[in-house]
Design a protein around this motif. Sequence first.
Motif, PDB file in Angstrom:
ATOM      1  N   LEU A  23       0.905  -0.988  -0.133  1.00 30.69           N
ATOM      2  CA  LEU A  23      -0.005   0.032   0.052  1.00 30.69           C
ATOM      3  C   LEU A  23       0.942   1.434  -0.136  1.00 30.69           C
ATOM      4  CD1 LEU A  23      -2.966  -0.921   2.556  1.00 30.69           C
ATOM      5  CD2 LEU A  23      -3.091  -0.175   0.038  1.00 30.69           C
ATOM      6  N   ILE A  24       1.961   1.349   0.997  1.00 24.21           N
ATOM      7  CA  ILE A  24       2.514   2.568   0.846  1.00 24.21           C
ATOM      8  C   ILE A  24       3.568   2.626  -0.349  1.00 24.21           C
ATOM      9  CG2 ILE A  24       4.875   3.406   2.171  1.00 24.21           C
ATOM     10  CD1 ILE A  24       3.825   2.156   4.695  1.00 24.21           C
ATOM     11  N   ALA A  25       3.756   1.455  -1.093  1.00 19.15           N
ATOM     12  CA  ALA A  25       4.421   1.581  -2.490  1.00 19.15           C
ATOM     13  C   ALA A  25       3.517   2.096  -3.388  1.00 19.15           C
ATOM     14  CB  ALA A  25       4.971   0.264  -3.027  1.00 19.15           C
ATOM     15  N   SER A  26       2.308   1.960  -3.331  1.00 20.20           N
ATOM     16  CA  SER A  26       1.302   2.256  -4.377  1.00 20.20           C
ATOM     17  C   SER A  26       0.453   3.537  -4.025  1.00 20.20           C
ATOM     18  CB  SER A  26       0.449   1.207  -4.494  1.00 20.20           C
ATOM     19  OG  SER A  26      -0.449   0.960  -3.620  1.00 20.20           O
ATOM     20  N   LEU A  27       0.488   4.126  -2.833  1.00 18.95           N
ATOM     21  CA  LEU A  27      -0.262   5.461  -2.781  1.00 18.95           C
ATOM     22  C   LEU A  27       0.479   6.435  -2.825  1.00 18.95           C
ATOM     23  CD1 LEU A  27      -2.331   4.073   0.444  1.00 18.95           C
ATOM     24  CD2 LEU A  27      -3.219   4.531  -1.796  1.00 18.95           C
ATOM     25  N   PRO A  28       0.094   7.530  -3.325  1.00 21.73           N
ATOM     26  CA  PRO A  28       0.923   8.948  -3.307  1.00 21.73           C
ATOM     27  C   PRO A  28       1.213   8.996  -1.729  1.00 21.73           C
ATOM     28  CG  PRO A  28      -0.966   9.085  -4.728  1.00 21.73           C
ATOM     29  CD  PRO A  28      -1.127   7.614  -3.818  1.00 21.73           C
ATOM     30  N   GLU A  29       2.074   9.913  -1.473  1.00 18.25           N
ATOM     31  CA  GLU A  29       2.509  10.253  -0.266  1.00 18.25           C
ATOM     32  C   GLU A  29       1.664  10.937   0.643  1.00 18.25           C
ATOM     33  OE1 GLU A  29       5.836  13.143   1.984  1.00 18.25           O
ATOM     34  OE2 GLU A  29       6.371  11.440   0.460  1.00 18.25           O
ATOM     35  N   PRO A  30       0.649  11.992   0.227  1.00 16.16           N
ATOM     36  CA  PRO A  30      -0.445  12.631   1.101  1.00 16.16           C
ATOM     37  C   PRO A  30      -1.491  11.606   1.307  1.00 16.16           C
ATOM     38  CG  PRO A  30       0.043  13.784  -1.090  1.00 16.16           C
ATOM     39  CD  PRO A  30       0.722  12.507  -1.108  1.00 16.16           C
ATOM     40  N   ASP A  31      -1.666  10.420   0.523  1.00 18.38           N
ATOM     41  CA  ASP A  31      -2.637   9.462   0.888  1.00 18.38           C
ATOM     42  C   ASP A  31      -2.219   8.515   1.837  1.00 18.38           C
ATOM     43  OD1 ASP A  31      -4.255  10.859  -0.924  1.00 18.38           O
ATOM     44  OD2 ASP A  31      -3.890   9.639  -2.755  1.00 18.38           O
ATOM     45  N   ARG A  32      -1.090   8.699   2.450  1.00 13.51           N
ATOM     46  CA  ARG A  32      -0.772   7.481   3.317  1.00 13.51           C
ATOM     47  C   ARG A  32      -1.017   7.718   4.755  1.00 13.51           C
ATOM     48  NH1 ARG A  32       5.570   7.161   0.908  1.00 13.51           N
ATOM     49  NH2 ARG A  32       4.892   6.690  -1.160  1.00 13.51           N
ATOM     50  N   SER A  33      -2.029   8.365   5.122  1.00  6.45           N
ATOM     51  CA  SER A  33      -2.585   8.567   6.393  1.00  6.45           C
ATOM     52  C   SER A  33      -2.766   7.173   7.140  1.00  6.45           C
ATOM     53  CB  SER A  33      -3.740   9.389   6.571  1.00  6.45           C
ATOM     54  OG  SER A  33      -4.722   8.503   5.939  1.00  6.45           O
ATOM     55  N   VAL A  34      -2.624   6.878   8.358  1.00 13.23           N
ATOM     56  CA  VAL A  34      -2.939   5.884   8.998  1.00 13.23           C
ATOM     57  C   VAL A  34      -4.246   5.558   8.846  1.00 13.23           C
ATOM     58  CG1 VAL A  34      -2.893   4.816  11.437  1.00 13.23           C
ATOM     59  CG2 VAL A  34      -0.990   6.193  10.774  1.00 13.23           C
ATOM     60  N   ASN A  35      -5.246   6.252   8.731  1.00 12.88           N
ATOM     61  CA  ASN A  35      -6.751   6.302   8.788  1.00 12.88           C
ATOM     62  C   ASN A  35      -7.060   5.537   7.409  1.00 12.88           C
ATOM     63  OD1 ASN A  35      -7.486   7.010  11.466  1.00 12.88           O
ATOM     64  ND2 ASN A  35      -7.753   9.156  10.527  1.00 12.88           N
ATOM     65  N   ARG A  36      -6.284   6.040   6.482  1.00 16.75           N
ATOM     66  CA  ARG A  36      -6.412   5.486   5.119  1.00 16.75           C
ATOM     67  C   ARG A  36      -5.953   4.115   4.787  1.00 16.75           C
ATOM     68  NH1 ARG A  36      -6.397   6.960  -0.504  1.00 16.75           N
ATOM     69  NH2 ARG A  36      -6.625   5.315  -1.627  1.00 16.75           N
ATOM     70  N   LEU A  37      -4.774   3.709   5.462  1.00 14.30           N
ATOM     71  CA  LEU A  37      -4.045   2.608   5.435  1.00 14.30           C
ATOM     72  C   LEU A  37      -4.811   1.522   6.081  1.00 14.30           C
ATOM     73  CD1 LEU A  37      -0.291   3.516   6.465  1.00 14.30           C
ATOM     74  CD2 LEU A  37      -1.315   2.775   4.048  1.00 14.30           C
ATOM     75  N   ALA A  38      -5.458   1.923   7.542  1.00 16.16           N
ATOM     76  CA  ALA A  38      -6.272   1.109   8.225  1.00 16.16           C
ATOM     77  C   ALA A  38      -7.661   0.460   7.375  1.00 16.16           C
ATOM     78  CB  ALA A  38      -6.714   1.713   9.487  1.00 16.16           C
ATOM     79  N   LYS A  39      -8.239   1.540   6.623  1.00 15.58           N
ATOM     80  CA  LYS A  39      -9.401   1.338   5.837  1.00 15.58           C
ATOM     81  C   LYS A  39      -8.996   0.267   4.720  1.00 15.58           C
ATOM     82  CE  LYS A  39     -12.939   3.723   2.844  1.00 15.58           C
ATOM     83  NZ  LYS A  39     -13.353   4.761   2.333  1.00 15.58           N
ATOM     84  N   GLU A  40      -7.895   0.538   4.178  1.00 14.47           N
ATOM     85  CA  GLU A  40      -7.493  -0.268   3.036  1.00 14.47           C
ATOM     86  C   GLU A  40      -7.122  -1.815   3.612  1.00 14.47           C
ATOM     87  OE1 GLU A  40      -7.362   0.252  -0.215  1.00 14.47           O
ATOM     88  OE2 GLU A  40      -8.008   2.359  -0.100  1.00 14.47           O
ATOM     89  N   LEU A  41      -6.367  -1.913   4.695  1.00 16.60           N
ATOM     90  CA  LEU A  41      -6.244  -3.066   5.332  1.00 16.60           C
ATOM     91  C   LEU A  41      -7.509  -3.905   5.862  1.00 16.60           C
ATOM     92  CD1 LEU A  41      -2.613  -2.430   6.884  1.00 16.60           C
ATOM     93  CD2 LEU A  41      -3.319  -3.910   5.179  1.00 16.60           C
ATOM     94  N   GLY A  42      -8.564  -2.970   6.251  1.00 18.81           N
ATOM     95  CA  GLY A  42      -9.599  -3.554   6.661  1.00 18.81           C
ATOM     96  C   GLY A  42      -9.478  -3.811   8.241  1.00 18.81           C
ATOM     97  N   THR A  43      -8.390  -3.225   8.773  1.00 21.93           N
ATOM     98  CA  THR A  43      -8.070  -3.298  10.269  1.00 21.93           C
ATOM     99  C   THR A  43      -8.473  -2.128  11.085  1.00 21.93           C
ATOM    100  OG1 THR A  43      -6.644  -4.362  11.627  1.00 21.93           O
ATOM    101  CG2 THR A  43      -5.885  -3.011  10.039  1.00 21.93           C
TER     102      THR A  43
END
Length: 266
Positions: A23-43
């Motif tokens: 996810l970190i590799a594919s998302l633009p830096e501004p989109d790498r918030s912890v909330n966004r990462l949690a949503k994408e991971l489903g956790t």
Amino acid sequence: MTDEMRTGTRIRSVSRAAHLLMLIASLPEPDRSVNRLAKELGTSVPTVYHLLNTLVDAKLLARDERKQYRFGFAMEVLSAAYAQQTVPPPELLAPLRWITDATGESAYLSAWRSGNPVVLAHLAGTHAVQVTDLRPGYRGAANARASGKVLLAFAEPADRERYLAMHPLESMTPKTITDPAVLERELARVAKNGYATDIEEFSVGVACIAVPIWSNGIVMGCYTISAPVQRYRQHKARYLASLREAVQMLGDQPATQPQEGVGDPA
């Protein structure tokens, strides 16, 4: 032997950590918030923090002064090792075999390795009339090969400029593109259309067509079909459709494919 022993144990936290790195590799830096990462991971957010901190400890990630997560120096070791690996990923070989079965033509898998577009695998077709083989390990004349054009067109601009600065445009046949301005226009068309061709640019009497293989928004390589020019002109549309169907087998491909541009070469 139990089913678990045959299939191997899967550790959920490791799977999540791997997914997080992708996810970190594919998302633009501004989109790498912890909330966004949690949503994408489903956790949960706390779980993501635990994963991030563990990856920081392993030097796979680093946290900068802005509290942004980026790749750590351990990733450089992994990246360099991958770039030197010439054995093709096994999951890319099944679609390559399907291409030769579906078209009867020779097919190739190519990718960037150590700063060069390299042929990783070749499967001969079943047609009686074959063409000149490009053996695994070949890395020359990217300007003359459909695969080279695809990899150059979709490379990071800095990587493309570095390659072209270090590799003069080779003339393989009278039809090879050796003018930098012409090549630049050709690569722009490849990026727009989503595929590349070479018609007797690398070898007289031979035509090739290549499409990129995407993973998490990054081109990991390309598939190429090579055929005698006359047969290529008769079946180009079918070859292109077969290549695109092959990459769709891998999943994670663009939802829509670019269409052929006006004046696209036959």
